[in-house]
Enzyme design. Structure first.
Site, short mmCIF file in Angstrom:
data_model
loop_
_atom_site.label_atom_id
_atom_site.label_comp_id
_atom_site.label_asym_id
_atom_site.label_seq_id
_atom_site.Cartn_x
_atom_site.Cartn_y
_atom_site.Cartn_z
N ASP A 124 21.81 -10.44 -54.07
CA ASP A 124 23.20 -10.85 -53.86
C ASP A 124 23.28 -12.32 -54.26
O ASP A 124 22.71 -13.18 -53.58
CB ASP A 124 23.60 -10.66 -52.39
N ASP A 148 29.48 -11.11 -65.41
CA ASP A 148 30.54 -10.09 -65.37
C ASP A 148 30.72 -9.65 -63.91
O ASP A 148 31.22 -8.58 -63.64
CB ASP A 148 30.10 -8.90 -66.26
N LYS A 188 33.66 -13.63 -66.31
CA LYS A 188 34.91 -12.89 -66.10
C LYS A 188 35.75 -13.58 -65.05
O LYS A 188 35.26 -14.00 -64.01
CB LYS A 188 34.56 -11.47 -65.63
C1 LIG Z 1 31.76 -4.86 -63.87
S1 LIG Z 1 30.19 -4.69 -63.20
C2 LIG Z 1 29.15 -5.38 -64.41
C3 LIG Z 1 28.95 -4.51 -65.61
C4 LIG Z 1 27.84 -5.03 -66.51
N1 LIG Z 1 28.23 -6.25 -67.20
C5 LIG Z 1 27.46 -4.01 -67.56
O1 LIG Z 1 27.67 -4.26 -68.73
O2 LIG Z 1 26.92 -2.98 -67.19
C6 LIG Z 1 30.18 -5.92 -61.97
C7 LIG Z 1 28.87 -6.04 -61.23
O3 LIG Z 1 28.89 -7.22 -60.42
C8 LIG Z 1 28.01 -6.98 -59.35
N2 LIG Z 1 28.21 -7.97 -58.30
C9 LIG Z 1 29.32 -8.18 -57.58
N3 LIG Z 1 29.11 -9.14 -56.67
C10 LIG Z 1 27.82 -9.55 -56.82
C11 LIG Z 1 27.00 -10.50 -56.15
N4 LIG Z 1 27.46 -11.20 -55.13
N5 LIG Z 1 25.73 -10.65 -56.59
C12 LIG Z 1 25.25 -9.91 -57.61
N6 LIG Z 1 25.98 -8.99 -58.27
C13 LIG Z 1 27.24 -8.81 -57.88
C14 LIG Z 1 28.35 -5.57 -58.93
O4 LIG Z 1 27.33 -5.00 -58.17
C15 LIG Z 1 28.58 -4.87 -60.28
O5 LIG Z 1 27.45 -4.18 -60.68
#
Ligand SMILES: C[S@@+](CC[C@H](N)C(=O)[O-])C[C@H]1O[C@@H](n2cnc3c(N)ncnc32)[C@H](O)[C@@H]1O
Length: 233
Positions: A124, A148, A188
């Site tokens: 996280d 992202d 993003k």
């Molecule tokens: C839209 S997806 C990313 C897609 C990725 N760029 C791909 O091409 O497969 C957004 C991701 O952000 C991650 N995410 C959200 N909050 C997060 C955090 N605090 N730490 C790590 N990852 C996080 C989610 O688990 C999710 O997998």
């Protein structure tokens, strides 16, 4: 599921999904959109884990930051589309003979299926000390920090917006710490007002800051990407 045929005998390949018992209308609509999305089809055909891969491909086609030899950090990398693209473009597997070999380090809240050429960690990024862990895994400077990351939607537009800005700011802080002079930061954001301070800060730290909506980003989504190039160090 049905495929329609248009009046003039031409095949209209739009897939219509019938509402099945137990399936909500919103799920039916989602399924219909997925089945009719050319990027979803292309992702499947080209072996990418999701349509998101085309967003970073399109951004990189325009700004050219994923060059052979580049060291890349991919934040919020699951299921792995961006990392797959980065592995190919930075030559992380050394397949482009005579070109420099790059590295890809991906982190996500979720576990990610291994990707040849990428180092992936479940983390996280908002946890205390997360950036220190990323720096330790990285073991040196980076040329590209891309994020992202998106928290799951709360249904409240302003809350979602503030959350994504917080993720983006945390990603930018890491970028300021690890980027090599001349490096690139991609993240993003959601259009909606609170990103002003971040933009101001990025403009101080980078020579050029662009806000882009690549064609692969759905028109009905408020997402856009900030591409900051030329880190001043
Ligand atoms: C839209 S997806 C990313 C897609 C990725 N760029 C791909 O091409 O497969 C957004 C991701 O952000 C991650 N995410 C959200 N909050 C997060 C955090 N605090 N730490 C790590 N990852 C996080 C989610 O688990 C999710 O997998």
């Amino acid at each position: 599921m049905t495929k329609k045929t248009s009046g003039r005998g031409q095949r209209d390949l739009t897939v219509k999904v019938k509402t099945a018992r137990g399936r909500k209308l919103s799920s039916t609509r989602w399924l219909e959109r997925q089945l009719n999305d050319p990027y979803v089809r292309r992702a499947k055909a080209e072996g990418y884990r999701g349509r998101a891969a085309f967003k970073i491909l399109e951004l990189d086609d325009k700004y050219r930051f994923l060059v052979p030899g580049a060291r890349v950090v991919d934040l919020g990398c699951a299921p792995g589309g961006w990392s797959q693209v980065a592995v190919q473009r930075v030559n992380a597997l050394g397949e482009k003979q005579g070109k420099a070999v790059g590295t890809v380090l991906g982190v996500d809240l979720q576990e990610v299926e291994p990707i040849a050429g990428a180092e992936l960690h479940q983390l996280d990024f908002m946890d205390d000390g997360a950036d220190e862990k990323v720096k330790a895994w990285l073991g040196g400077p980076a040329d590209v920090v891309m994020s992202d990351m998106a928290a799951s939607a709360s249904g409240h537009k302003q809350t979602d917006h503030l959350r994504i800005i917080a993720l983006c700011e945390a990603a930018a802080e890491l970028a300021f710490d690890v980027l090599e002079e001349g490096g690139t930061f991609v993240a993003k954001v959601l259009a909606g007002g609170a990103e002003g301070d971040l933009q101001k800060l990025l403009k101080q730290k980078f020579t050029k800051v662009a806000n882009v909506k690549p064609p692969a980003s759905r028109q009905d989504s408020s997402e856009k990407f900030v591409v900051a190039t030329g880190f001043r160090g």
